[in-house]
Enzyme design. Structure first.
Site, short mmCIF file in Angstrom:
data_model
loop_
_atom_site.label_atom_id
_atom_site.label_comp_id
_atom_site.label_asym_id
_atom_site.label_seq_id
_atom_site.Cartn_x
_atom_site.Cartn_y
_atom_site.Cartn_z
N LEU A 1 36.58 17.81 -40.76
CA LEU A 1 35.87 16.79 -40.77
C LEU A 1 35.26 16.30 -42.23
O LEU A 1 34.53 17.34 -42.92
CB LEU A 1 34.67 17.16 -40.02
N ASP A 2 34.85 15.00 -42.25
CA ASP A 2 33.72 14.97 -43.55
C ASP A 2 33.07 15.39 -43.96
O ASP A 2 31.50 15.80 -42.87
CB ASP A 2 33.99 13.32 -44.58
N GLN A 3 32.32 15.42 -44.98
CA GLN A 3 31.24 17.00 -45.39
C GLN A 3 30.04 15.75 -44.57
O GLN A 3 28.42 16.40 -43.96
CB GLN A 3 30.81 16.94 -46.89
N THR B 1 29.79 14.21 -41.85
CA THR B 1 30.17 13.97 -40.30
C THR B 1 29.85 15.13 -39.90
O THR B 1 30.42 16.41 -40.58
CB THR B 1 31.71 13.88 -39.93
#
Length: 277
Positions: A128-130, A132
């Site tokens: 997951l993106d930071q 998100t």
């Protein structure tokens, strides 16, 4: 290390590993050489048909993962069995270290939990993106990692996200099929590009407000910033996502939430659904 119950008459160990789980040749060879599969403590012949209900025991050496554990795990464990963990990654935390001194990522916290419970292996299946938050699937042994990796590639792990986007989408549901590549003018930004990587996102509007709407999104692929790029491509960037031309919010940030994971569990032979709402 773990047990698996045969669910159909006549299945062999060879069939299970090569055809049902579709493990790679290397890991199958290693399991064979280690005599890792037994029944009631006795070696089993890999080509002998097994009766439904036969319980296979798998015991093999598991390598140690390299993540340095934090002092204590502060990420929430949403689901656990002997094969995997599903944790709720907080917003603002990276999935995994990008540098050796990066030691406060989600996987560092997961390793603290794993070690506190007597283990030493944990590997994330996706990321997951930071910015998100939400559900992250983590394998607890190499066989699980191999199978879950393939399931991600074959799109049989359904990942659902929620986001509030600017404006109101004209249709209640739809699919964005647009390749994503790097922005030549920005080191971290991504753009829709015909020379980029294949990317598919399905969306459904679940609430409409004045000037915004809430959408649920299902990923077929897992490209960097995929949902953010695809929503901006439609002209409806996630509220507050200034990197993709949304208006700035009071918090100065955007909200993207991985709210559900669903898959047919390869070891438990049942549908597993985990929510983070």
């Amino acid at each position: 290390m773990f047990q698996y119950e045969i669910v159909q008459d006549g299945l062999t160990v060879e069939d299970l590993l090569r055809n049902k789980w579709r493990l790679g040749k290397k890991i199958v060879h290693e399991l064979r050489m280690a005599k890792a599969v037994t029944v009631n403590g006795e070696p089993v012949l890999w080509k002998d048909p097994l009766a439904k209900g036969t319980k296979l025991q798998f015991s093999f050496e598991v390598p140690a993962s390299s993540y340095k554990p934090t002092n204590a795990c502060t990420v929430e464990i949403k689901y656990e069995d002997e094969h995997c963990l599903i944790v709720s990654k907080p917003k603002g935390m990276s999935t995994h270290p990008n540098d050796e001194w990066d030691s406060n990522t989600c996987m560092n916290h997961v390793m603290a939990y794993i070690q506190a419970n007597g283990g030493h292996y944990a590997e994330h299946v996706h990321r997951l993106d930071q910015g998100t938050k939400g559900l992250l699937l983590v394998a607890k042994h190499p066989i699980a990692k191999s199978i879950f990796d393939r399931m991600i590639e074959e799109k049989t792990i359904i990942r659902t996200y929620a986001a509030e986007v600017q404006g109101n989408l004209r249709t209640d549901s739809g699919t964005v099929n647009a390749a994503i590549g790097k922005d030549r003018h920005h080191s971290t930004r991504r753009v829709v590009s015909p020379t980029g990587q294949h990317a598919v996102t399905h969306y459904e509007v679940v609430n409409r407000y004045k000037g915004t709407c809430v959408v649920h999104l299902v990923l077929e692929t897992g490209r960097t910033h995929q949902i953010r790029v695809h929503m901006a491509y439609l002209g409806h960037p996630i509220v507050g996502d200034t990197m993709y031309d949304a208006r700035e919010t009071a918090s100065g940030d955007y909200e993207l939430h991985a709210i559900q994971l669903e898959f047919n569990h390869p070891f438990l032979n049942e549908t597993t659904v985990v929510k983070d709402i």
